[in-house]
Scaffold this active site. Structure first.
Site, mmCIF file in Angstrom:
data_model
loop_
_atom_site.group_PDB
_atom_site.id
_atom_site.type_symbol
_atom_site.label_atom_id
_atom_site.label_comp_id
_atom_site.label_asym_id
_atom_site.label_seq_id
_atom_site.Cartn_x
_atom_site.Cartn_y
_atom_site.Cartn_z
ATOM 1 N N SER A 120 13.695 5.498 -13.351
ATOM 2 C CA SER A 120 14.455 6.637 -12.814
ATOM 3 C C SER A 120 15.929 6.283 -12.689
ATOM 4 O O SER A 120 16.789 7.130 -12.878
ATOM 5 C CB SER A 120 13.928 7.024 -11.430
ATOM 6 O OG SER A 120 12.627 7.532 -11.520
ATOM 7 N N HIS A 141 13.550 8.645 -20.387
ATOM 8 C CA HIS A 141 13.275 9.201 -19.060
ATOM 9 C C HIS A 141 12.527 10.524 -19.239
ATOM 10 O O HIS A 141 13.130 11.579 -19.454
ATOM 11 C CB HIS A 141 14.599 9.378 -18.306
ATOM 12 C CG HIS A 141 14.414 9.861 -16.913
ATOM 13 N ND1 HIS A 141 15.216 10.796 -16.320
ATOM 14 C CD2 HIS A 141 13.476 9.537 -15.984
ATOM 15 C CE1 HIS A 141 14.795 11.030 -15.101
ATOM 16 N NE2 HIS A 141 13.737 10.277 -14.880
ATOM 17 N N GLU A 153 15.260 12.589 -21.482
ATOM 18 C CA GLU A 153 16.606 12.002 -21.438
ATOM 19 C C GLU A 153 16.500 10.607 -22.062
ATOM 20 O O GLU A 153 15.767 9.752 -21.549
ATOM 21 C CB GLU A 153 17.032 11.924 -19.961
ATOM 22 C CG GLU A 153 18.478 11.635 -19.726
ATOM 23 C CD GLU A 153 18.789 11.628 -18.217
ATOM 24 O OE1 GLU A 153 17.859 11.518 -17.390
ATOM 25 O OE2 GLU A 153 19.975 11.717 -17.883
ATOM 26 N N ASN A 191 18.972 11.890 -12.680
ATOM 27 C CA ASN A 191 18.690 11.403 -11.323
ATOM 28 C C ASN A 191 19.940 11.180 -10.480
ATOM 29 O O ASN A 191 19.872 11.231 -9.256
ATOM 30 C CB ASN A 191 17.846 10.131 -11.382
ATOM 31 C CG ASN A 191 16.417 10.498 -11.691
ATOM 32 O OD1 ASN A 191 15.968 11.591 -11.337
ATOM 33 N ND2 ASN A 191 15.694 9.634 -12.373
HETATM 34 P P1 NAI Z 1 3.445 5.327 -9.605
HETATM 35 O O1 NAI Z 1 3.648 4.576 -8.346
HETATM 36 O O2 NAI Z 1 2.684 6.605 -9.597
HETATM 37 O O3 NAI Z 1 2.764 4.381 -10.725
HETATM 38 C C1 NAI Z 1 3.199 3.084 -10.994
HETATM 39 C C2 NAI Z 1 2.005 2.312 -11.531
HETATM 40 O O4 NAI Z 1 2.453 1.060 -12.024
HETATM 41 C C3 NAI Z 1 0.941 2.019 -10.452
HETATM 42 O O5 NAI Z 1 -0.314 2.496 -10.897
HETATM 43 C C4 NAI Z 1 0.964 0.489 -10.338
HETATM 44 O O6 NAI Z 1 -0.304 -0.065 -10.055
HETATM 45 C C5 NAI Z 1 1.438 0.119 -11.736
HETATM 46 N N1 NAI Z 1 1.976 -1.228 -11.890
HETATM 47 C C6 NAI Z 1 2.803 -1.913 -11.088
HETATM 48 N N2 NAI Z 1 3.075 -3.126 -11.640
HETATM 49 C C7 NAI Z 1 2.401 -3.188 -12.816
HETATM 50 C C8 NAI Z 1 2.282 -4.165 -13.847
HETATM 51 N N3 NAI Z 1 2.918 -5.320 -13.779
HETATM 52 N N4 NAI Z 1 1.495 -3.867 -14.924
HETATM 53 C C9 NAI Z 1 0.860 -2.697 -15.012
HETATM 54 N N5 NAI Z 1 0.937 -1.726 -14.068
HETATM 55 C C10 NAI Z 1 1.704 -1.981 -12.988
HETATM 56 O O7 NAI Z 1 4.924 5.554 -10.200
HETATM 57 P P2 NAI Z 1 5.428 6.683 -11.218
HETATM 58 O O8 NAI Z 1 5.863 7.854 -10.452
HETATM 59 O O9 NAI Z 1 4.457 6.841 -12.324
HETATM 60 O O10 NAI Z 1 6.766 5.995 -11.755
HETATM 61 C C11 NAI Z 1 6.742 4.978 -12.750
HETATM 62 C C12 NAI Z 1 8.147 4.800 -13.301
HETATM 63 O O11 NAI Z 1 8.593 6.046 -13.877
HETATM 64 C C13 NAI Z 1 9.165 4.426 -12.227
HETATM 65 O O12 NAI Z 1 10.108 3.553 -12.762
HETATM 66 C C14 NAI Z 1 9.785 5.771 -11.880
HETATM 67 O O13 NAI Z 1 11.063 5.637 -11.341
HETATM 68 C C15 NAI Z 1 9.790 6.465 -13.248
HETATM 69 N N6 NAI Z 1 9.802 7.924 -13.242
HETATM 70 C C16 NAI Z 1 9.069 8.636 -12.324
HETATM 71 C C17 NAI Z 1 9.080 10.019 -12.359
HETATM 72 C C18 NAI Z 1 8.255 10.826 -11.404
HETATM 73 O O14 NAI Z 1 8.407 12.068 -11.367
HETATM 74 N N7 NAI Z 1 7.357 10.219 -10.636
HETATM 75 C C19 NAI Z 1 9.876 10.765 -13.359
HETATM 76 C C20 NAI Z 1 10.522 9.913 -14.330
HETATM 77 C C21 NAI Z 1 10.505 8.540 -14.242
#
Ligand code: NAI
Length: 284
Positions: A120, A141, A153, A191
């Site tokens: 993000s 993104h 993006e 963001n």
């Molecule tokens: P989330 O918290 O829902 O999922 C993250 C996942 O990564 C979790 O299931 C966790 O167990 C896993 N994880 C952590 N370390 C790991 C590793 N070493 N190997 C494999 N899996 C691992 O987070 P979310 O919302 O999916 O966000 C993920 C990324 O995408 C972040 O960088 C966030 O900033 C970005 N993002 C999020 C958006 C949103 O609307 N939630 C939109 C665009 C980007």
């Protein structure tokens, strides 16, 4: 290089929907997370999202679950990573976690692999510095919910090559996406803007100026947006919003990104938004 196999690291909100979206277009997907419990939840989420896609996306309405799901391999290890063409990294928005993951990825991937970072706010240039060939690192993104949002993006890091940009934008177009290429800066365009709105909306709730639904209604009906800032924060996940605000604050050293204490308190209380069933709104 023909793109055949894509590895998605992190099977949370973004990773699971991204895996599904890509599998719907015939690519082989490896979806990796830390344990099988998380992967099981991801599989359930994917099945739910698939039902939504079939209803909402005309071009995919004929697809059957049994044609798409076998394209996704759920795993906790790096099996098959030597054949991965693109890695799309979606793990938590925490620098130390990302750093540890890229350390491992550079050992298991082939030299030609392209790295698409779905962060993000973290600088793509900084993530690129973790890999031997920074020209192959780019930001992608995706917007949430991924299958429904066409715009992606795309962020060029300092060393991202034109070849990497072309391959990644071609790949995104093959998924029916509309890539918009911008230059690297913390938070990029989307963001850096949206987190100001979400944070200020949380301050308005904290200061008891208005309720979440009033704030969102003013935003939507007054300015013509589809979603209000607090609905958006709940959809993203309040933990992710707090992490992103902290990164923006550290990067710009600007008080305008100081995270609203109410947001932090809600995260400490386990109110993470839609994914936990409660945030500014109730989802149960
Ligand atoms: P989330 O918290 O829902 O999922 C993250 C996942 O990564 C979790 O299931 C966790 O167990 C896993 N994880 C952590 N370390 C790991 C590793 N070493 N190997 C494999 N899996 C691992 O987070 P979310 O919302 O999916 O966000 C993920 C990324 O995408 C972040 O960088 C966030 O900033 C970005 N993002 C999020 C958006 C949103 O609307 N939630 C939109 C665009 C980007």
């Amino acid at each position: 290089m023909n793109i055949r196999t894509v590895a998605i690291i992190g099977a949370g909100v973004m990773g699971s929907d991204t895996a599904l979206d890509i599998a719907c277009y015939g690519y082989n997907v490896i979806l990796k997370d830390l344990n099988t419990e998380i992967l099981k939840e991801a599989e359930e989420r994917i099945k739910q999202s698939f039902r939504m896609i079939k209803m909402m996306k005309k071009e995919l309405c004929e697809l059957k679950q049994e044609d798409v799901l076998p394209h996704i391999v759920f795993q906790t290890d790096y099996k098959g990573f030597e054949n991965v063409d693109i890695v799309i990294e979606n793990i938590v928005e925490v620098w130390e976690s990302k750093k540890a993951e890229y350390k491992r990825l550079k050992e298991v991937c082939k030299p030609e692999t392209l790295f698409a970072v779905n962060t993000s706010c973290i600088s793509i240039t900084k993530i690129g510095s973790l890999l031997p060939d920074t020209s192959k690192v780019i930001g992608t993104h995706f917007m949430n919910p991924v299958p429904m949002k066409k715009m992606v993006e795309v962020i060029r890091g300092f060393h991202t090559s034109q070849d990497t940009e072309d391959r990644i934008t071609d790949f995104l177009k093959s998924l029916g996406k509309n890539p918009v290429v911008v230059n690297d800066c913390p938070g990029f365009v989307s963001n850096r803007l949206s987190h100001l709105f979400m944070n200020e909306a949380a301050f308005l709730v904290q200061d008891q100026v208005a309720s979440p639904s009033q704030i969102d209604m003013i935003f939507k009906q007054g300015f013509g947006h589809k979603m209000g800032p607090l609905e958006t924060a709940d959809l993203i996940g309040l933990d992710t919003v707090v992490n992103s605000l902290n990164i923006l604050y550290e990067s710009f050293q600007d008080n305008k990104f100081r995270c609203c204490p109410l947001l932090k308190k809600m995260v400490d209380a386990g109110l993470l938004g839609k994914k936990s069933g409660k945030g500014f709104y109730d989802y149960k």
